[in-house]
Design a protein around this motif. Structure first.
Motif, mmCIF file in Angstrom:
data_model
loop_
_atom_site.group_PDB
_atom_site.id
_atom_site.type_symbol
_atom_site.label_atom_id
_atom_site.label_comp_id
_atom_site.label_asym_id
_atom_site.label_seq_id
_atom_site.Cartn_x
_atom_site.Cartn_y
_atom_site.Cartn_z
ATOM 1 N N SER A 145 18.377 -8.907 -14.808
ATOM 2 C CA SER A 145 18.679 -7.655 -14.114
ATOM 3 C C SER A 145 19.857 -7.812 -13.165
ATOM 4 C CB SER A 145 17.460 -7.179 -13.326
ATOM 5 O OG SER A 145 17.777 -6.001 -12.609
ATOM 6 N N GLN A 146 20.709 -6.815 -13.173
ATOM 7 C CA GLN A 146 21.811 -6.734 -12.215
ATOM 8 C C GLN A 146 21.618 -5.558 -11.256
ATOM 9 O OE1 GLN A 146 24.030 -9.196 -12.151
ATOM 10 N NE2 GLN A 146 22.889 -10.046 -13.868
ATOM 11 N N TYR A 184 14.122 -12.292 2.498
ATOM 12 C CA TYR A 184 14.266 -12.981 1.218
ATOM 13 C C TYR A 184 14.642 -11.962 0.143
ATOM 14 C CZ TYR A 184 9.625 -11.023 0.489
ATOM 15 O OH TYR A 184 8.584 -10.156 0.389
ATOM 16 N N LYS A 185 15.037 -12.487 -0.983
ATOM 17 C CA LYS A 185 15.274 -11.632 -2.146
ATOM 18 C C LYS A 185 14.850 -12.389 -3.393
ATOM 19 C CE LYS A 185 20.172 -12.832 -2.582
ATOM 20 N NZ LYS A 185 21.535 -12.302 -2.650
ATOM 21 N N VAL A 186 14.598 -11.636 -4.455
ATOM 22 C CA VAL A 186 14.170 -12.200 -5.728
ATOM 23 C C VAL A 186 15.174 -11.763 -6.781
ATOM 24 C CG1 VAL A 186 12.312 -12.343 -7.420
ATOM 25 C CG2 VAL A 186 11.757 -12.070 -5.001
ATOM 26 N N GLU A 187 15.892 -12.720 -7.344
ATOM 27 C CA GLU A 187 16.903 -12.404 -8.367
ATOM 28 C C GLU A 187 16.363 -12.753 -9.749
ATOM 29 O OE1 GLU A 187 20.962 -13.203 -5.791
ATOM 30 O OE2 GLU A 187 20.246 -14.762 -7.148
ATOM 31 N N PHE A 188 16.468 -11.794 -10.653
ATOM 32 C CA PHE A 188 16.077 -11.997 -12.045
ATOM 33 C C PHE A 188 17.330 -12.171 -12.886
ATOM 34 C CE2 PHE A 188 12.279 -10.107 -10.403
ATOM 35 C CZ PHE A 188 11.258 -10.592 -11.197
ATOM 36 N N GLY A 189 17.313 -13.134 -13.784
ATOM 37 C CA GLY A 189 18.436 -13.340 -14.689
ATOM 38 C C GLY A 189 18.642 -12.180 -15.645
ATOM 39 N N ASP A 210 13.233 3.317 -12.084
ATOM 40 C CA ASP A 210 14.308 2.795 -12.926
ATOM 41 C C ASP A 210 14.494 1.316 -12.580
ATOM 42 O OD1 ASP A 210 16.417 2.663 -14.734
ATOM 43 O OD2 ASP A 210 17.896 3.271 -13.232
ATOM 44 N N SER A 211 14.041 0.445 -13.486
ATOM 45 C CA SER A 211 14.070 -0.976 -13.198
ATOM 46 C C SER A 211 14.191 -1.777 -14.489
ATOM 47 C CB SER A 211 12.794 -1.385 -12.459
ATOM 48 O OG SER A 211 12.634 -2.775 -12.451
ATOM 49 N N SER A 212 15.138 -2.690 -14.533
ATOM 50 C CA SER A 212 15.278 -3.584 -15.684
ATOM 51 C C SER A 212 14.094 -4.534 -15.793
ATOM 52 C CB SER A 212 16.566 -4.404 -15.574
ATOM 53 O OG SER A 212 17.686 -3.581 -15.580
ATOM 54 N N VAL A 213 13.540 -4.923 -14.644
ATOM 55 C CA VAL A 213 12.395 -5.842 -14.654
ATOM 56 C C VAL A 213 11.179 -5.152 -15.270
ATOM 57 C CG1 VAL A 213 10.829 -7.182 -13.202
ATOM 58 C CG2 VAL A 213 13.274 -7.155 -12.697
ATOM 59 N N ILE A 214 10.939 -3.896 -14.916
ATOM 60 C CA ILE A 214 9.805 -3.175 -15.497
ATOM 61 C C ILE A 214 10.025 -2.936 -16.984
ATOM 62 C CG2 ILE A 214 8.524 -0.988 -15.450
ATOM 63 C CD1 ILE A 214 7.844 -3.047 -13.231
ATOM 64 N N LYS A 215 11.248 -2.675 -17.392
ATOM 65 C CA LYS A 215 11.542 -2.540 -18.834
ATOM 66 C C LYS A 215 11.209 -3.848 -19.548
ATOM 67 C CE LYS A 215 15.181 -1.531 -22.167
ATOM 68 N NZ LYS A 215 14.553 -2.393 -23.119
ATOM 69 N N TRP A 216 11.528 -4.978 -18.923
ATOM 70 C CA TRP A 216 11.208 -6.297 -19.467
ATOM 71 C C TRP A 216 9.689 -6.464 -19.605
ATOM 72 C CZ3 TRP A 216 9.981 -10.855 -16.159
ATOM 73 C CH2 TRP A 216 10.010 -12.064 -16.854
#
Length: 146
Positions: free
Chosen positions: A19-20, A12-17, A72-78
């Motif tokens: 983060s790219q 599976y994968k988890v996509e966040f709107g 380095d993660s856009s989700v963690i920055k969020w």
């Protein structure tokens, strides 16, 4: 005739709107894709054998995601923006279960997710364990697409 085999839950994968980044789709575990009804009980005059239970509203569990810590993660920055600056920007999250050909079998589209809790596993000099970060999200609802 080919027998039906239920899908396996490890691909599976988890996509966040928000983060790219390719690493932001990889998680060790996903839990909380749960929906249930709250019920209200009504007692009928003269009927003592049972109560009428009527559905009132749906409630959804929190989405809990676990993975090895990323630096380095856009989700963690969020998440950090939410906890440090109190900036709550809702995001869409898609949890996609895939088959052996990397094709989506089912997608859970989580609406209006916001950070609720962020936890980093304990550091222990006596173990050589991967640092796990746990992210908990609250959301309004999810829909399921095949």
């Amino acid at each position: 005739m080919v027998a039906y085999y239920p899908p396996l839950g490890f691909y599976y994968k988890v996509e966040f709107g928000i983060s790219q980044m390719s690493n932001d789709v990889r998680f060790q575990t996903v839990s909380g894709l749960t929906v249930e009804y709250d019920y209200e009980s009504f007692k009928e005059g003269g009927e003592n054998r049972f109560e009428h239970k009527l559905p009132v509203r749906t409630k959804y569990a929190d989405l809990v995601l676990k993975r090895g810590m990323l630096t380095d993660s856009s989700v963690i920055k969020w998440f950090i923006d939410a906890f440090r600056d109190r900036t709550f920007e809702p995001a869409s999250v898609n949890v996609i279960l895939m088959n052996e050909k990397s094709e989506p079998l089912r997608t859970w589209k989580v609406a209006h997710a916001i950070p609720k809790k962020w936890q980093v596993s304990d550091f222990n000099a006596n173990e050589s364990a991967v640092v796990i970060e746990t992210m908990e999200l609250t959301y309004r609802y999810f829909t399921v697409q095949s």
